[in-house]
Write a protein that holds these residues in place. Sequence first.
Motif, PDB file in Angstrom:
ATOM      1  N   ASN A  93       0.823  -1.206   0.000  1.00 58.17           N
ATOM      2  CA  ASN A  93       0.000   0.000   0.000  1.00 58.17           C
ATOM      3  C   ASN A  93       0.860   1.259   0.000  1.00 58.17           C
ATOM      4  N   ASP A  94       2.074   1.163   0.534  1.00 56.34           N
ATOM      5  CA  ASP A  94       2.998   2.297   0.533  1.00 56.34           C
ATOM      6  C   ASP A  94       3.834   2.366  -0.738  1.00 56.34           C
ATOM      7  N   GLN A  95       3.949   1.239  -1.453  1.00 55.13           N
ATOM      8  CA  GLN A  95       4.889   1.166  -2.566  1.00 55.13           C
ATOM      9  C   GLN A  95       4.250   1.228  -3.952  1.00 55.13           C
ATOM     10  N   LEU A  96       3.016   0.776  -4.068  1.00 56.94           N
ATOM     11  CA  LEU A  96       2.420   0.561  -5.386  1.00 56.94           C
ATOM     12  C   LEU A  96       1.335   1.590  -5.679  1.00 56.94           C
ATOM     13  N   ARG A  97       1.400   2.184  -6.870  1.00 53.98           N
ATOM     14  CA  ARG A  97       0.395   3.153  -7.301  1.00 53.98           C
ATOM     15  C   ARG A  97      -0.115   2.742  -8.680  1.00 53.98           C
ATOM     16  N   LEU A  98      -1.426   2.438  -8.755  1.00 50.95           N
ATOM     17  CA  LEU A  98      -1.994   1.928 -10.006  1.00 50.95           C
ATOM     18  C   LEU A  98      -3.176   2.752 -10.497  1.00 50.95           C
ATOM     19  N   GLY A  99      -3.301   3.981 -10.012  1.00 53.65           N
ATOM     20  CA  GLY A  99      -4.294   4.902 -10.545  1.00 53.65           C
ATOM     21  C   GLY A  99      -5.715   4.416 -10.376  1.00 53.65           C
ATOM     22  N   HIS A 149      -7.132  -7.542  -2.807  1.00 53.79           N
ATOM     23  CA  HIS A 149      -6.356  -8.476  -1.990  1.00 53.79           C
ATOM     24  C   HIS A 149      -7.214  -9.690  -1.670  1.00 53.79           C
ATOM     25  N   THR A 150      -6.589 -10.708  -1.092  1.00 51.69           N
ATOM     26  CA  THR A 150      -7.264 -11.995  -0.893  1.00 51.69           C
ATOM     27  C   THR A 150      -7.319 -12.405   0.579  1.00 51.69           C
ATOM     28  N   ALA A 151      -7.085 -11.473   1.488  1.00 50.17           N
ATOM     29  CA  ALA A 151      -6.978 -11.805   2.912  1.00 50.17           C
ATOM     30  C   ALA A 151      -8.331 -11.775   3.604  1.00 50.17           C
ATOM     31  N   GLY A 152      -8.496 -12.636   4.609  1.00 51.80           N
ATOM     32  CA  GLY A 152      -9.734 -12.657   5.368  1.00 51.80           C
ATOM     33  C   GLY A 152      -9.781 -11.655   6.497  1.00 51.80           C
ATOM     34  N   ALA A 153      -8.623 -11.322   7.072  1.00 52.33           N
ATOM     35  CA  ALA A 153      -8.590 -10.496   8.276  1.00 52.33           C
ATOM     36  C   ALA A 153      -8.036  -9.095   8.032  1.00 52.33           C
ATOM     37  N   VAL A 154      -7.908  -8.692   6.776  1.00 53.84           N
ATOM     38  CA  VAL A 154      -7.376  -7.365   6.431  1.00 53.84           C
ATOM     39  C   VAL A 154      -8.498  -6.538   5.801  1.00 53.84           C
ATOM     40  N   ILE A 158      -5.649  -1.215   1.261  1.00 49.40           N
ATOM     41  CA  ILE A 158      -4.996  -1.004  -0.039  1.00 49.40           C
ATOM     42  C   ILE A 158      -5.524   0.265  -0.718  1.00 49.40           C
ATOM     43  N   SER A 159      -6.060   1.185   0.067  1.00 46.67           N
ATOM     44  CA  SER A 159      -6.742   2.358  -0.492  1.00 46.67           C
ATOM     45  C   SER A 159      -5.818   3.314  -1.231  1.00 46.67           C
ATOM     46  N   ARG A 160      -4.527   3.290  -0.923  1.00 43.25           N
ATOM     47  CA  ARG A 160      -3.598   4.196  -1.604  1.00 43.25           C
ATOM     48  C   ARG A 160      -3.089   3.643  -2.925  1.00 43.25           C
ATOM     49  N   MET A 161      -3.339   2.374  -3.175  1.00 44.33           N
ATOM     50  CA  MET A 161      -2.849   1.769  -4.421  1.00 44.33           C
ATOM     51  C   MET A 161      -3.657   2.219  -5.630  1.00 44.33           C
ATOM     52  N   SER A 162      -4.965   2.403  -5.423  1.00 37.27           N
ATOM     53  CA  SER A 162      -5.844   2.680  -6.557  1.00 37.27           C
ATOM     54  C   SER A 162      -7.131   3.318  -6.068  1.00 37.27           C
ATOM     55  N   MET A 163      -7.851   3.948  -7.000  1.00 34.69           N
ATOM     56  CA  MET A 163      -9.181   4.460  -6.683  1.00 34.69           C
ATOM     57  C   MET A 163     -10.219   3.344  -6.735  1.00 34.69           C
TER      58      MET A 163
END
Length: 256
Positions: free
Chosen positions: A75-81, A87-92, A97-102
């Motif tokens: 989330n800090d490293q990836l920017r995809l506009g 993601h595929t996690a049950g407890a997250v 991942i809100s900063r990766m994309s709109m």
Amino acid sequence: MDIVIIGAGNVAHCFGHLMKLHGHHVTQVISRRKENARELAELLGGEYTTELIDINMEADVYLLAVNDSVILELNDQLRLGRRIVVHTAGAVPMEAISRMSMNIGVIYPLQSIRKEIKSYPSIPLILEGSNDEVLKRLYALAQSISPVTATMNSAQRLQMHLAAVFCNNFTNHLIALAKFYCEQEGRDFSLLGPIIRETFQRLDKYPPESVQTGPAIRHDEQTMALHQSILAQFPSMQQIYPMLSESIYQFHHAEK
């Protein structure tokens, strides 16, 4: 759809296999370990890289099949506009991942997955999307690879993850303890195979609470005391036994 998978572990192998099987194209696999990325990419007919900077920017969906802690790093490293990232996690929570994309979402596989097991069982997929269009696209993808899908928010998905821990992780651990106990005492664990299989096969026909048996539900104190006395050399099992026995009794006899 064209899919980029970030990760190369159990969940990445499972999703990659199902997507390829149902006509999707995994164009790229990204993993920190080159050998893992290459292995999965070769199985799926895609490219691979170990560097996020080399990510394919032309995919329809970017699937994060990584450990929970790595999701926060990405989330800090990836920017995809505006590209769809899930993601595929049950407890997250989805917002992790809100900063990766709109356009973000979740496809959580409600199943115990090991890449060594090549024949994957039925896998219910729990979905969440940041908007209606994302959810529509994720439904199309999920329904193409699984017969069972459901929509839940992050709090509801966490509740299902907890329930799955009880059903699968704790149950498997109890069977592992039984196996260890038999090995230590020189007893044949394979003799328990039929009762283990019957325990789970009953669930196809009956609610679990209706088929509970054993000394705890009968409140057979003499048998339970005898069991605990022979667990003296197994302190972990000796500690678990009365807790589970009391839970069984209270569940079935406490006032509802």
